[in-house]
Design a protein around this motif. Structure first.
Motif, short mmCIF file in Angstrom:
data_model
loop_
_atom_site.label_atom_id
_atom_site.label_comp_id
_atom_site.label_asym_id
_atom_site.label_seq_id
_atom_site.Cartn_x
_atom_site.Cartn_y
_atom_site.Cartn_z
N LYS A 61 27.46 -11.74 -63.86
CA LYS A 61 26.77 -13.38 -63.12
C LYS A 61 26.65 -13.74 -61.96
O LYS A 61 27.71 -13.20 -60.78
N SER A 62 25.66 -14.38 -61.65
CA SER A 62 25.46 -15.25 -60.50
C SER A 62 25.55 -16.44 -60.54
O SER A 62 25.97 -16.82 -61.33
N MET A 113 21.15 -20.21 -58.91
CA MET A 113 20.48 -20.25 -57.62
C MET A 113 20.03 -21.47 -57.51
O MET A 113 18.80 -21.75 -56.33
N VAL A 150 26.28 -6.76 -60.80
CA VAL A 150 26.13 -7.94 -60.88
C VAL A 150 26.37 -8.51 -62.09
O VAL A 150 25.15 -8.31 -62.72
N VAL A 178 25.37 -8.36 -53.14
CA VAL A 178 25.21 -10.24 -52.84
C VAL A 178 24.05 -11.03 -51.78
O VAL A 178 23.59 -11.19 -52.03
N ILE A 180 30.03 -15.24 -57.45
CA ILE A 180 28.93 -14.98 -58.13
C ILE A 180 30.27 -13.36 -58.31
O ILE A 180 30.55 -13.09 -57.94
N HIS A 208 20.37 -11.22 -53.28
CA HIS A 208 20.51 -12.59 -54.07
C HIS A 208 20.73 -13.48 -53.00
O HIS A 208 19.96 -14.78 -53.26
#
Length: 168
Positions: free
Chosen positions: A85-86, A89, A83, A114, A68, A117
């Motif tokens: 780049k994730s 998921m 953020v 974080v 992340i 998320h």
């Protein structure tokens, strides 16, 4: 009395020291899951968490590693975390069984983002400052809030003159 710049109260970390400290972090994390459970994945907070996450993943035999990317610094100036780049998921879900690794928690603002998320993830850092400690589940070394940590990727080896005399 003059105010110090961030780098004037510095804690210099070599590659060797970082490796030892990241292995110590893995050792602490080893017993933090209930018996019979395993970590599903490691998520490194880029960029600083990548080296410790790689070491922790190796030591704990975790094969799924993602990132992340949270930008909260421009050189030595902290700004609002974003953020950029994730992680996947579908893999990390709500964070259950996920180990998030970073090099340092400073104010904790990055980790707040974080946690939004991956609210059930376990967050571990190698180094922690007092203001950010509440955001971290596990860490190895605490340093004062006004200490600037110089990581090995921030430094280069170079010649330094001795304090006294000459080096002829």
């Amino acid at each position: 009395m003059t105010d110090r710049l961030p780098h004037e109260k510095g804690f210099h970390v070599s590659w060797d020291q970082l490796h030892r400290d990241a292995r110590a972090l893995a050792w602490r994390l080893q017993g933090e899951l209930p018996e019979g459970e395993t970590w599903r994945a490691v998520v490194a907070i880029t960029r600083g968490g990548m080296a410790p996450a790689m070491i922790v993943a190796r030591e704990l035999d975790i094969r799924t590693v993602d990132t992340i990317s949270v930008k909260s610094y421009n050189h030595q100036t902290q700004s609002e975390p974003v953020v950029i780049k994730s992680p996947d998921m579908d893999v990390v879900g709500d964070g259950a069984g996920i180990l998030v690794v970073d090099d340092l928690v400073d104010t904790g603002r990055t980790l707040e983002v974080v946690r939004k998320h991956m609210p059930k993830a376990r967050i571990a850092t190698v180094y922690a400052k007092p203001q950010g400690r509440p955001q971290v589940d596990t860490f190895v070394t605490e340093v004062s809030q006004d200490t600037w940590i110089f990581f090995p990727w921030d430094m280069a080896l170079q010649y330094v003159k001795p304090y006294h005399g000459s080096d002829d």
